[in-house]
Design a protein around this motif. Sequence first.
Motif, mmCIF file in Angstrom:
data_model
loop_
_atom_site.group_PDB
_atom_site.id
_atom_site.type_symbol
_atom_site.label_atom_id
_atom_site.label_comp_id
_atom_site.label_asym_id
_atom_site.label_seq_id
_atom_site.Cartn_x
_atom_site.Cartn_y
_atom_site.Cartn_z
ATOM 1 N N ASN A 105 0.844 -1.199 0.000
ATOM 2 C CA ASN A 105 0.000 0.000 0.000
ATOM 3 C C ASN A 105 0.876 1.245 0.000
ATOM 4 O OD1 ASN A 105 -2.264 -1.672 0.162
ATOM 5 N ND2 ASN A 105 -2.210 -1.685 2.388
ATOM 6 N N ILE A 109 0.470 5.555 -4.494
ATOM 7 C CA ILE A 109 -0.279 4.830 -5.527
ATOM 8 C C ILE A 109 -1.481 5.631 -6.012
ATOM 9 C CG2 ILE A 109 -1.783 2.844 -5.965
ATOM 10 C CD1 ILE A 109 0.145 1.114 -4.408
ATOM 11 N N TRP A 110 -2.346 6.037 -5.123
ATOM 12 C CA TRP A 110 -3.555 6.744 -5.532
ATOM 13 C C TRP A 110 -3.269 8.175 -5.974
ATOM 14 C CZ3 TRP A 110 -8.520 4.782 -6.121
ATOM 15 C CH2 TRP A 110 -8.631 3.414 -5.832
ATOM 16 N N ASN A 113 -1.379 7.380 -9.557
ATOM 17 C CA ASN A 113 -2.073 6.579 -10.564
ATOM 18 C C ASN A 113 -3.480 7.074 -10.873
ATOM 19 O OD1 ASN A 113 0.242 5.119 -10.162
ATOM 20 N ND2 ASN A 113 -0.764 3.228 -9.537
ATOM 21 N N VAL A 114 -4.095 7.748 -9.922
ATOM 22 C CA VAL A 114 -5.459 8.228 -10.143
ATOM 23 C C VAL A 114 -5.482 9.754 -10.255
ATOM 24 C CG1 VAL A 114 -7.829 8.249 -9.281
ATOM 25 C CG2 VAL A 114 -6.399 6.228 -8.936
ATOM 26 N N GLU A 165 -3.815 -2.841 -4.248
ATOM 27 C CA GLU A 165 -4.156 -1.429 -4.347
ATOM 28 C C GLU A 165 -3.738 -0.878 -5.718
ATOM 29 O OE1 GLU A 165 -5.743 1.046 -2.088
ATOM 30 O OE2 GLU A 165 -6.524 -0.994 -1.842
ATOM 31 N N TYR A 166 -2.624 -1.385 -6.246
ATOM 32 C CA TYR A 166 -2.150 -0.954 -7.562
ATOM 33 C C TYR A 166 -3.190 -1.264 -8.640
ATOM 34 C CZ TYR A 166 0.261 -1.429 -12.046
ATOM 35 O OH TYR A 166 0.590 -1.358 -13.380
ATOM 36 N N HIS A 168 -6.306 -1.943 -8.223
ATOM 37 C CA HIS A 168 -7.522 -1.188 -7.896
ATOM 38 C C HIS A 168 -7.419 0.242 -8.441
ATOM 39 C CE1 HIS A 168 -10.616 0.044 -4.554
ATOM 40 N NE2 HIS A 168 -11.051 0.287 -5.778
ATOM 41 N N SER A 169 -6.256 0.860 -8.239
ATOM 42 C CA SER A 169 -6.063 2.238 -8.707
ATOM 43 C C SER A 169 -6.163 2.328 -10.223
ATOM 44 C CB SER A 169 -4.708 2.785 -8.231
ATOM 45 O OG SER A 169 -3.620 2.204 -8.931
ATOM 46 N N LYS A 170 -5.657 1.324 -10.918
ATOM 47 C CA LYS A 170 -5.713 1.322 -12.379
ATOM 48 C C LYS A 170 -7.161 1.177 -12.866
ATOM 49 C CE LYS A 170 -1.480 1.656 -14.019
ATOM 50 N NZ LYS A 170 -1.116 2.710 -14.990
ATOM 51 N N GLU A 172 -9.784 2.157 -11.162
ATOM 52 C CA GLU A 172 -10.481 3.388 -10.786
ATOM 53 C C GLU A 172 -10.188 4.539 -11.740
ATOM 54 O OE1 GLU A 172 -12.812 6.109 -8.452
ATOM 55 O OE2 GLU A 172 -12.799 3.937 -8.808
#
Length: 342
Positions: A105, A109-110, A113-114, A165-166, A168-170, A172
């Motif tokens: 985590n 990341i968020w 990536n987001v 989480e990686y 998931h971020s992609k 999202e």
Amino acid sequence: MLSKPKILITGANGFIGGALSAKLISTPLWKESIFLIRSSTPEEGLMRLANTLRKHGVRTDQLLTLGLHQIICGDLNVVNRWIDDPRLRSIENVVSSAAIASFGNHPSIWPTNVDGVLNMAHGLSHRCKLRRFIHIGTAMACGANAPSPVPEGYDGGQETIHFLEYTHSKHEVERRLKEELPDLPLVIARPSIVVGHTKLGCSASGSIFWVFRMALALKAFPCRIDQKIDVIPVDYCADAIFLLLTKPKLKYDFYHISAGQKSSSSFAQIDASIAKAMNRPPIKGYQQKSYEQIVQMRDQFTSLLGACNRRIVAKAIKTYGSFSTLEMAFDNKRMLSEGMKG
């Protein structure tokens, strides 16, 4: 006279972005390309990019064609600091490859990536007349509960069970790009597991390859040795992105860059290739073991694997071990229909 830049590449110092940049340098499009590089000065950015290209087999005489005018200093966490660069006004095509890829985590990341990708997409859509915005995702964003083979364009929505989480971020950022920027000429490219290079081996990056080496050294992994995994080399991935970037008209807005069911490889086939390259016999005594059983071998990790972080090894086994048991393949009919070789 310098050409007005028409192509923006982010993540050029990464594995996939580096391979794409190495392909671009031998084409006329190179003179029209600029690169977002995390650096404090253009000189530092140029040096970083040159080092990456060198690892991808780019010759010294080709590196001399890289100029300071092609470097934009910045990253996705500080989009406001570079988005008004006048060179961006003529950009027509974007390859959004920059990302934080992590088993854990990671706090960036968020934001990267987001939020970072969204901020960049919003900024560029207001400043440029974009022809194509290619976002590099990951096939594993489909989630653990996706059907196999995973259809191109598949989206499990809120029911998606994310691996990391990686991933998931992609998932999202794809959703939010579509939602917030419906007029963005978005093309989503989801590579499967990218390992090595057909000609350079792992000189550019040992990313993920070490997971295979680890499993073979332990002679144990959660999957059977005859189970298949959808894996591709990075130069194949770069060729596919180049096709998506340069083809005048695309049939779809979502593609898998993958081996697909037809060309996926079993762990036995992967081991045979590694054995041939290392001049050793194929593995003997391999056992299918659960994650919990393999973790009980942690006292042997150092003797079998060499100096290593046992926590990271365990995390890799859990992540890729769980994925490998699904024997998931990613349909690539769309990519093949565009002219990509299987």
